[in-house]
Design a protein around this motif. Structure first.
Motif: not given
Length: 103
Positions: A8-14, A19-20, A23-25
């Motif tokens: 779950t933590e890995r999926e949240e980080k992915l 999303r980051e 946003q940058l693009l």
């Protein structure tokens, strides 16, 4: 239980990383920079697949049949059908991006 939490933590980080990047693009208005970034991020084969997926969406939008796209570009009908289904969704991101190309 610990393994489920790690997944779950890995999926949240992915999700956060995706999303980051989006946003940058979105904030960057330099197509050459984005092109260079994609060249760093993806292998040549991944870049080709990425471009082919967009090409098939454009072909579908132009009215090219799925079989013709498969023949012209050596693509599987499964991949083309997936693109076709995505394009037909009511609020398709494909459709919104294609509409931007027509402005």
């Amino acid at each position: 239980m610990e393994q489920d939490k790690a997944v779950t933590e890995r999926e949240e980080k992915l999700e956060a990383a995706m999303r980051e990047i989006c946003q940058l693009l979105s904030d960057n208005h330099n197509p050459d920079f984005i092109y260079d970034f994609f060249g760093c991020l993806f292998t040549p084969a991944e870049l080709k697949d990425f471009a082919m997926r967009w090409l098939l969406v454009r072909e579908l939008d132009a009215g090219t049949t799925q079989r013709e796209i498969a023949r012209k570009y050596g693509m599987s009908l499964c991949k083309i059908t997936r693109g076709s289904r995505e394009l037909k969704k009511p609020d398709s991101a494909f459709r919104r991006l294609l509409d931007l190309t027509k402005r």
